[in-house]
Design a protein around this motif. Structure first.
Motif, mmCIF file in Angstrom:
data_model
loop_
_atom_site.group_PDB
_atom_site.id
_atom_site.type_symbol
_atom_site.label_atom_id
_atom_site.label_comp_id
_atom_site.label_asym_id
_atom_site.label_seq_id
_atom_site.Cartn_x
_atom_site.Cartn_y
_atom_site.Cartn_z
ATOM 1 N N GLY A 6 -30.671 -20.994 -6.377
ATOM 2 C CA GLY A 6 -29.327 -21.372 -5.967
ATOM 3 C C GLY A 6 -28.827 -20.591 -4.763
ATOM 4 N N PHE A 7 -29.249 -19.343 -4.639
ATOM 5 C CA PHE A 7 -28.761 -18.511 -3.531
ATOM 6 C C PHE A 7 -29.599 -18.682 -2.269
ATOM 7 N N PHE A 8 -30.937 -18.663 -2.407
ATOM 8 C CA PHE A 8 -31.802 -18.670 -1.222
ATOM 9 C C PHE A 8 -32.295 -20.066 -0.832
ATOM 10 N N LEU A 9 -32.235 -21.037 -1.734
ATOM 11 C CA LEU A 9 -32.773 -22.389 -1.577
ATOM 12 C C LEU A 9 -34.296 -22.370 -1.766
ATOM 13 N N PRO A 10 -34.846 -23.390 -2.457
ATOM 14 C CA PRO A 10 -36.255 -23.371 -2.874
ATOM 15 C C PRO A 10 -37.262 -23.326 -1.731
ATOM 16 N N ASP A 11 -36.963 -24.017 -0.597
ATOM 17 C CA ASP A 11 -37.957 -24.090 0.484
ATOM 18 C C ASP A 11 -37.843 -22.932 1.478
ATOM 19 N N ARG A 12 -37.077 -21.914 1.150
ATOM 20 C CA ARG A 12 -36.908 -20.747 2.034
ATOM 21 C C ARG A 12 -38.227 -20.002 2.156
ATOM 22 N N ARG A 13 -38.637 -19.681 3.373
ATOM 23 C CA ARG A 13 -39.875 -18.928 3.581
ATOM 24 C C ARG A 13 -39.640 -17.469 3.209
ATOM 25 N N LEU A 14 -40.567 -16.922 2.471
ATOM 26 C CA LEU A 14 -40.404 -15.563 1.942
ATOM 27 C C LEU A 14 -40.248 -14.525 3.047
#
Length: 385
Positions: free
Chosen positions: A119-127
Protein backbone atom coordinates in the motif's frame (compact mmCIF):
# COMPACT_ATOMS: atom_id res chain seq x y z
CA UNK A 1 43.70 -3.50 -22.32
CA UNK A 2 41.10 -0.73 -22.32
CA UNK A 3 41.20 2.93 -23.27
CA UNK A 4 39.27 6.16 -22.91
CA UNK A 5 37.85 7.78 -26.04
CA UNK A 6 37.09 11.47 -25.71
CA UNK A 7 33.99 12.63 -27.53
CA UNK A 8 32.53 16.10 -28.18
CA UNK A 9 30.76 18.05 -25.44
CA UNK A 10 32.63 16.35 -22.61
CA UNK A 11 31.43 12.86 -23.38
CA UNK A 12 33.63 9.80 -22.88
CA UNK A 13 33.67 6.19 -24.06
CA UNK A 14 35.51 3.17 -22.73
CA UNK A 15 36.68 0.77 -25.44
CA UNK A 16 38.30 -2.67 -25.10
CA UNK A 17 38.52 -6.01 -26.86
CA UNK A 18 36.27 -8.63 -25.39
CA UNK A 19 35.95 -12.39 -25.98
CA UNK A 20 36.90 -13.39 -29.54
CA UNK A 21 38.69 -10.07 -30.12
CA UNK A 22 35.44 -8.18 -30.64
CA UNK A 23 35.66 -4.49 -29.83
CA UNK A 24 33.33 -3.35 -27.08
CA UNK A 25 32.25 0.19 -26.26
CA UNK A 26 30.75 1.51 -23.03
CA UNK A 27 29.30 4.99 -23.43
CA UNK A 28 29.70 6.96 -20.22
CA UNK A 29 27.94 10.08 -21.41
CA UNK A 30 28.98 13.51 -20.21
CA UNK A 31 31.40 13.07 -17.30
CA UNK A 32 34.73 14.33 -16.01
CA UNK A 33 38.04 12.88 -17.12
CA UNK A 34 38.66 11.81 -13.53
CA UNK A 35 35.44 9.79 -13.39
CA UNK A 36 36.22 8.25 -16.76
CA UNK A 37 39.69 7.15 -15.53
CA UNK A 38 38.13 5.61 -12.42
CA UNK A 39 35.63 3.71 -14.56
CA UNK A 40 38.45 2.58 -16.84
CA UNK A 41 40.38 1.18 -13.87
CA UNK A 42 37.47 -0.95 -12.76
CA UNK A 43 36.83 -2.17 -16.30
CA UNK A 44 40.47 -3.29 -16.60
CA UNK A 45 40.24 -5.19 -13.29
CA UNK A 46 37.07 -6.90 -14.48
CA UNK A 47 38.74 -7.78 -17.78
CA UNK A 48 41.71 -9.29 -15.95
CA UNK A 49 39.41 -11.31 -13.67
CA UNK A 50 37.47 -12.52 -16.71
CA UNK A 51 40.60 -13.59 -18.59
CA UNK A 52 42.22 -15.33 -15.62
CA UNK A 53 39.04 -16.87 -14.23
CA UNK A 54 39.58 -15.13 -10.90
CA UNK A 55 37.50 -12.77 -8.81
CA UNK A 56 37.49 -9.01 -8.90
CA UNK A 57 39.13 -7.24 -5.96
CA UNK A 58 37.13 -5.91 -3.00
CA UNK A 59 37.27 -2.30 -4.20
CA UNK A 60 35.73 -3.17 -7.56
CA UNK A 61 33.18 -5.47 -5.93
CA UNK A 62 31.98 -2.62 -3.70
CA UNK A 63 31.96 -0.29 -6.70
CA UNK A 64 29.75 -2.71 -8.62
CA UNK A 65 27.37 -2.93 -5.69
CA UNK A 66 26.88 0.84 -5.68
CA UNK A 67 26.75 1.19 -9.46
CA UNK A 68 23.40 2.30 -10.86
CA UNK A 69 21.35 -0.14 -12.90
CA UNK A 70 22.02 1.42 -16.31
CA UNK A 71 25.85 1.18 -16.10
CA UNK A 72 25.62 -2.22 -14.45
CA UNK A 73 23.54 -3.41 -17.42
CA UNK A 74 26.13 -2.02 -19.86
CA UNK A 75 28.92 -3.99 -18.17
CA UNK A 76 26.75 -7.11 -18.23
CA UNK A 77 25.97 -6.60 -21.95
CA UNK A 78 29.73 -6.57 -22.61
CA UNK A 79 30.12 -9.87 -20.80
CA UNK A 80 32.23 -8.48 -17.95
CA UNK A 81 29.78 -9.37 -15.16
CA UNK A 82 26.53 -11.23 -14.55
CA UNK A 83 23.34 -9.26 -15.10
CA UNK A 84 21.80 -7.84 -11.96
CA UNK A 85 18.44 -9.27 -11.04
CA UNK A 86 15.85 -6.55 -11.45
CA UNK A 87 13.65 -7.09 -8.39
CA UNK A 88 10.30 -5.46 -7.76
CA UNK A 89 8.63 -5.11 -4.40
CA UNK A 90 5.92 -7.56 -5.39
CA UNK A 91 8.50 -10.22 -6.34
CA UNK A 92 10.31 -9.68 -3.04
CA UNK A 93 7.15 -10.02 -0.96
CA UNK A 94 6.17 -13.23 -2.73
CA UNK A 95 9.67 -14.66 -2.29
CA UNK A 96 9.79 -13.66 1.38
CA UNK A 97 6.43 -15.29 2.05
CA UNK A 98 7.53 -18.51 0.34
CA UNK A 99 10.70 -18.62 2.47
CA UNK A 100 8.81 -18.65 5.78
CA UNK A 101 7.91 -21.68 7.85
CA UNK A 102 5.66 -20.26 10.55
CA UNK A 103 2.32 -20.94 12.18
CA UNK A 104 -1.04 -19.74 10.86
CA UNK A 105 -1.39 -16.81 13.25
CA UNK A 106 2.16 -15.59 12.57
CA UNK A 107 1.56 -15.81 8.82
CA UNK A 108 -1.60 -13.75 9.21
CA UNK A 109 0.46 -11.05 10.95
CA UNK A 110 3.07 -11.23 8.18
CA UNK A 111 0.38 -10.77 5.52
CA UNK A 112 -0.74 -7.56 7.22
CA UNK A 113 2.80 -6.14 6.99
CA UNK A 114 3.16 -7.22 3.35
CA UNK A 115 -0.14 -5.46 2.58
CA UNK A 116 1.18 -2.33 4.33
CA UNK A 117 4.34 -2.40 2.20
CA UNK A 118 2.32 -2.82 -1.00
CA UNK A 119 0.00 0.00 0.00
CA UNK A 120 2.83 2.43 0.72
CA UNK A 121 5.43 1.61 -1.96
CA UNK A 122 3.18 0.08 -4.70
CA UNK A 123 3.77 -3.51 -5.92
CA UNK A 124 5.74 -2.74 -9.11
CA UNK A 125 8.24 -0.45 -7.33
CA UNK A 126 11.84 -1.40 -8.14
CA UNK A 127 13.73 -2.34 -5.01
CA UNK A 128 16.83 -0.36 -5.91
CA UNK A 129 14.81 2.86 -5.88
CA UNK A 130 13.69 2.48 -2.25
CA UNK A 131 15.89 4.63 -0.03
CA UNK A 132 16.43 4.85 3.77
CA UNK A 133 14.52 8.14 3.95
CA UNK A 134 11.42 6.30 2.69
CA UNK A 135 11.76 3.76 5.49
CA UNK A 136 11.30 6.65 7.91
CA UNK A 137 8.28 7.82 5.93
CA UNK A 138 6.83 4.31 6.00
CA UNK A 139 7.12 4.18 9.77
CA UNK A 140 5.35 7.52 10.09
CA UNK A 141 2.67 6.40 7.64
CA UNK A 142 2.01 3.29 9.73
CA UNK A 143 1.45 5.46 12.80
CA UNK A 144 -1.13 7.65 11.05
CA UNK A 145 -2.68 5.43 8.35
CA UNK A 146 -1.53 1.84 8.87
CA UNK A 147 -4.73 0.61 10.56
CA UNK A 148 -7.26 -1.71 8.98
CA UNK A 149 -9.40 1.14 7.65
CA UNK A 150 -6.63 3.67 7.21
CA UNK A 151 -6.64 4.76 10.84
CA UNK A 152 -3.72 5.22 13.26
CA UNK A 153 -1.78 2.43 14.98
CA UNK A 154 -0.38 2.19 18.48
CA UNK A 155 3.38 2.75 18.80
CA UNK A 156 3.93 -0.88 19.80
CA UNK A 157 2.18 -2.08 16.63
CA UNK A 158 4.17 0.37 14.50
CA UNK A 159 7.42 -0.96 15.99
CA UNK A 160 6.39 -4.55 15.41
CA UNK A 161 5.44 -3.99 11.78
CA UNK A 162 8.53 -1.88 11.04
CA UNK A 163 10.72 -4.63 12.46
CA UNK A 164 9.02 -7.14 10.16
CA UNK A 165 9.50 -4.82 7.17
CA UNK A 166 13.18 -4.66 8.02
CA UNK A 167 13.30 -8.47 7.90
CA UNK A 168 11.64 -8.41 4.48
CA UNK A 169 14.31 -6.14 2.99
CA UNK A 170 17.08 -8.08 4.71
CA UNK A 171 15.80 -11.05 2.70
CA UNK A 172 16.34 -8.96 -0.46
CA UNK A 173 19.97 -8.39 0.57
CA UNK A 174 20.50 -12.12 1.12
CA UNK A 175 19.01 -12.84 -2.30
CA UNK A 176 21.39 -10.38 -3.92
CA UNK A 177 18.62 -8.04 -5.05
CA UNK A 178 19.90 -5.22 -2.86
CA UNK A 179 23.35 -4.36 -1.61
CA UNK A 180 22.11 -2.61 1.52
CA UNK A 181 18.88 -2.73 3.51
CA UNK A 182 17.01 0.62 3.35
CA UNK A 183 15.46 -0.25 6.74
CA UNK A 184 18.85 -0.92 8.37
CA UNK A 185 18.75 2.36 10.27
CA UNK A 186 15.38 1.69 11.90
CA UNK A 187 15.83 1.43 15.67
CA UNK A 188 14.00 2.15 18.89
CA UNK A 189 11.65 -0.81 19.04
CA UNK A 190 8.90 -0.57 21.65
CA UNK A 191 6.63 -3.57 21.16
CA UNK A 192 5.15 -3.82 24.64
CA UNK A 193 1.95 -1.77 24.87
CA UNK A 194 1.25 -1.85 28.61
CA UNK A 195 -1.18 1.06 28.40
CA UNK A 196 -4.00 -1.37 27.55
CA UNK A 197 -3.31 -3.81 30.38
CA UNK A 198 -6.30 -4.73 32.52
CA UNK A 199 -6.51 -7.11 35.45
CA UNK A 200 -9.64 -9.21 34.88
CA UNK A 201 -11.03 -9.82 38.35
CA UNK A 202 -12.58 -13.16 39.27
CA UNK A 203 -15.73 -11.35 40.36
CA UNK A 204 -16.15 -9.90 36.85
CA UNK A 205 -15.75 -13.34 35.27
CA UNK A 206 -18.26 -14.84 37.71
CA UNK A 207 -20.82 -12.14 36.88
CA UNK A 208 -20.32 -12.66 33.14
CA UNK A 209 -20.65 -16.43 33.32
CA UNK A 210 -23.93 -16.09 35.16
CA UNK A 211 -25.26 -14.50 31.96
CA UNK A 212 -23.93 -17.30 29.75
CA UNK A 213 -25.70 -20.66 30.03
CA UNK A 214 -23.84 -22.12 27.03
CA UNK A 215 -21.38 -24.68 28.41
CA UNK A 216 -19.00 -24.40 25.45
CA UNK A 217 -18.57 -20.65 25.88
CA UNK A 218 -18.20 -21.01 29.65
CA UNK A 219 -15.38 -23.51 29.05
CA UNK A 220 -13.72 -21.18 26.53
CA UNK A 221 -13.70 -18.35 29.05
CA UNK A 222 -12.37 -20.66 31.77
CA UNK A 223 -9.53 -21.87 29.53
CA UNK A 224 -8.53 -18.28 28.71
CA UNK A 225 -8.91 -16.82 32.21
CA UNK A 226 -7.87 -19.74 34.42
CA UNK A 227 -5.76 -21.83 32.03
CA UNK A 228 -3.99 -18.89 30.36
CA UNK A 229 -4.49 -20.36 26.89
CA UNK A 230 -4.30 -18.21 23.78
CA UNK A 231 -7.73 -17.63 22.31
CA UNK A 232 -8.82 -18.77 19.81
CA UNK A 233 -5.73 -20.50 18.38
CA UNK A 234 -5.03 -22.82 21.34
CA UNK A 235 -8.59 -23.27 22.60
CA UNK A 236 -10.95 -23.99 19.73
CA UNK A 237 -8.94 -26.91 18.21
CA UNK A 238 -8.78 -28.78 21.57
CA UNK A 239 -9.79 -32.45 21.59
CA UNK A 240 -10.98 -34.58 24.50
CA UNK A 241 -7.90 -36.78 24.09
CA UNK A 242 -5.80 -33.80 25.26
CA UNK A 243 -7.31 -34.04 28.76
CA UNK A 244 -5.90 -36.62 31.18
CA UNK A 245 -8.43 -36.63 34.00
CA UNK A 246 -6.41 -39.00 36.19
CA UNK A 247 -3.22 -36.93 36.01
CA UNK A 248 -5.16 -33.66 36.07
CA UNK A 249 -3.33 -32.31 33.01
CA UNK A 250 -4.24 -30.68 29.71
CA UNK A 251 -2.01 -31.03 26.64
CA UNK A 252 -1.99 -27.83 24.59
CA UNK A 253 -0.69 -27.31 21.07
CA UNK A 254 0.46 -23.75 20.28
CA UNK A 255 0.22 -22.94 16.55
CA UNK A 256 2.10 -19.69 17.20
CA UNK A 257 5.26 -21.49 18.27
CA UNK A 258 4.50 -24.96 16.85
CA UNK A 259 5.08 -26.55 20.26
CA UNK A 260 3.18 -28.65 22.80
CA UNK A 261 3.00 -28.00 26.52
CA UNK A 262 1.29 -29.45 29.59
CA UNK A 263 -1.04 -27.24 31.64
CA UNK A 264 -2.35 -28.29 35.06
CA UNK A 265 -6.08 -28.94 35.24
CA UNK A 266 -6.68 -26.16 37.74
CA UNK A 267 -9.89 -26.48 39.81
CA UNK A 268 -11.65 -23.81 37.74
CA UNK A 269 -10.76 -25.71 34.55
CA UNK A 270 -11.75 -29.06 36.01
CA UNK A 271 -15.21 -27.69 36.88
CA UNK A 272 -15.88 -26.04 33.49
CA UNK A 273 -14.45 -28.85 31.37
CA UNK A 274 -16.12 -31.52 33.51
CA UNK A 275 -19.53 -29.93 32.95
CA UNK A 276 -18.86 -29.73 29.21
CA UNK A 277 -17.72 -33.35 29.11
CA UNK A 278 -20.92 -34.54 30.80
CA UNK A 279 -22.99 -32.84 28.09
CA UNK A 280 -20.85 -33.99 25.14
CA UNK A 281 -22.39 -36.35 22.60
CA UNK A 282 -21.20 -39.94 22.44
CA UNK A 283 -18.10 -40.30 20.28
CA UNK A 284 -17.34 -36.57 20.14
CA UNK A 285 -13.63 -35.84 19.63
CA UNK A 286 -13.51 -32.03 19.81
CA UNK A 287 -14.44 -29.89 22.78
CA UNK A 288 -15.94 -27.13 20.63
CA UNK A 289 -17.36 -28.68 17.44
CA UNK A 290 -19.83 -25.83 16.88
CA UNK A 291 -17.25 -23.00 16.90
CA UNK A 292 -15.15 -21.97 13.90
CA UNK A 293 -11.53 -20.89 14.31
CA UNK A 294 -12.17 -17.18 14.67
CA UNK A 295 -12.01 -14.78 17.56
CA UNK A 296 -14.53 -12.26 16.19
CA UNK A 297 -17.65 -14.19 17.17
CA UNK A 298 -16.22 -15.05 20.58
CA UNK A 299 -15.42 -11.40 21.31
CA UNK A 300 -18.94 -10.36 20.28
CA UNK A 301 -20.47 -12.98 22.59
CA UNK A 302 -18.23 -11.83 25.44
CA UNK A 303 -19.15 -8.18 24.86
CA UNK A 304 -22.87 -9.04 24.97
CA UNK A 305 -22.40 -10.98 28.21
CA UNK A 306 -20.54 -8.02 29.73
CA UNK A 307 -23.44 -5.70 28.93
CA UNK A 308 -26.00 -8.08 30.45
CA UNK A 309 -23.84 -8.51 33.57
CA UNK A 310 -23.30 -4.73 33.85
CA UNK A 311 -19.54 -5.31 33.62
CA UNK A 312 -17.48 -2.73 31.73
CA UNK A 313 -15.77 -4.38 28.78
CA UNK A 314 -11.97 -4.19 28.92
CA UNK A 315 -9.41 -3.83 26.11
CA UNK A 316 -7.78 -6.88 24.54
CA UNK A 317 -10.25 -9.17 26.36
CA UNK A 318 -8.64 -12.55 25.65
CA UNK A 319 -5.04 -11.38 25.94
CA UNK A 320 -5.77 -9.69 29.26
CA UNK A 321 -7.41 -12.85 30.63
CA UNK A 322 -4.21 -14.72 29.81
CA UNK A 323 -2.09 -11.91 31.28
CA UNK A 324 -4.19 -11.84 34.45
CA UNK A 325 -3.82 -15.57 34.96
CA UNK A 326 -0.06 -15.38 34.57
CA UNK A 327 0.13 -12.57 37.12
CA UNK A 328 -1.94 -14.65 39.57
CA UNK A 329 0.16 -17.77 39.12
CA UNK A 330 3.40 -15.85 39.65
CA UNK A 331 2.17 -15.02 43.16
CA UNK A 332 2.42 -18.73 44.00
CA UNK A 333 4.88 -20.40 41.63
CA UNK A 334 8.40 -19.66 40.26
CA UNK A 335 8.53 -17.75 37.00
CA UNK A 336 10.16 -20.57 35.04
CA UNK A 337 7.31 -22.89 36.00
CA UNK A 338 4.58 -20.41 35.06
CA UNK A 339 6.31 -19.54 31.78
CA UNK A 340 6.41 -23.25 30.92
CA UNK A 341 2.68 -23.61 31.63
CA UNK A 342 1.79 -20.59 29.49
CA UNK A 343 4.14 -21.42 26.64
CA UNK A 344 6.71 -18.64 26.46
CA UNK A 345 10.00 -17.56 28.02
CA UNK A 346 10.36 -15.79 31.39
CA UNK A 347 11.62 -12.67 29.59
CA UNK A 348 8.46 -12.57 27.45
CA UNK A 349 6.35 -13.04 30.57
CA UNK A 350 7.96 -10.04 32.27
CA UNK A 351 7.83 -7.84 29.19
CA UNK A 352 4.31 -8.53 27.96
CA UNK A 353 2.20 -10.31 30.58
CA UNK A 354 2.90 -9.61 34.24
CA UNK A 355 0.82 -6.85 35.81
CA UNK A 356 1.09 -4.69 38.91
CA UNK A 357 -2.30 -4.26 40.59
CA UNK A 358 -3.60 -2.21 43.53
CA UNK A 359 -3.61 -5.26 45.78
CA UNK A 360 0.19 -5.39 45.61
CA UNK A 361 0.47 -1.94 47.17
CA UNK A 362 -2.17 -2.70 49.80
CA UNK A 363 -0.30 -5.82 50.88
CA UNK A 364 3.02 -4.00 50.87
CA UNK A 365 1.85 -1.34 53.34
CA UNK A 366 -0.34 -3.62 55.46
CA UNK A 367 0.54 -3.19 59.14
CA UNK A 368 2.12 0.23 58.71
CA UNK A 369 0.92 2.90 61.16
CA UNK A 370 -0.70 6.13 59.97
CA UNK A 371 1.37 9.29 60.42
CA UNK A 372 0.51 12.86 61.45
CA UNK A 373 1.51 15.29 58.72
CA UNK A 374 2.00 18.91 59.80
CA UNK A 375 0.65 21.49 57.38
CA UNK A 376 1.48 24.93 58.74
CA UNK A 377 -0.24 25.18 62.15
CA UNK A 378 -2.72 22.40 61.50
CA UNK A 379 -2.20 18.67 61.82
CA UNK A 380 -3.62 16.33 59.21
CA UNK A 381 -4.25 12.74 60.15
CA UNK A 382 -3.31 10.62 57.09
CA UNK A 383 -4.74 7.11 57.19
CA UNK A 384 -3.36 4.30 55.08
CA UNK A 385 -5.62 3.17 52.29
Amino acid sequence: MASIIRRPNGRHWIQFKGAGGKRRTIRLGKTSKRNAREFLGHVERLLYAKLTGGLSDDVTTRWLGDLDDSFHAKLAACGLIEARAVGTLDALLDDFRASLSVGKSTMQNVEVVLANLRGFFLPDRRLTTIKPAEANLFRGWLASHGGQYGGPLASATVSRRTRRAKQVFEHAVRQGWLRTNPFAGQRGWSEANRGRDHFVAREAIAAILEEVPNLEFRAIVALARFGGLRCPSEILPLEWAAIHWGRQTLSVYAPKTDTHRIVPLFPELDEALGALFESATEGATRLFPRHQITGTGLSSTLASACRRANVTAWPKPWQNMRSTRESELLEEYPIHVVAEWLGHSPSVALKHYTQVVKDHHARAVAGSKPRDVKLGKSVLRVPHR
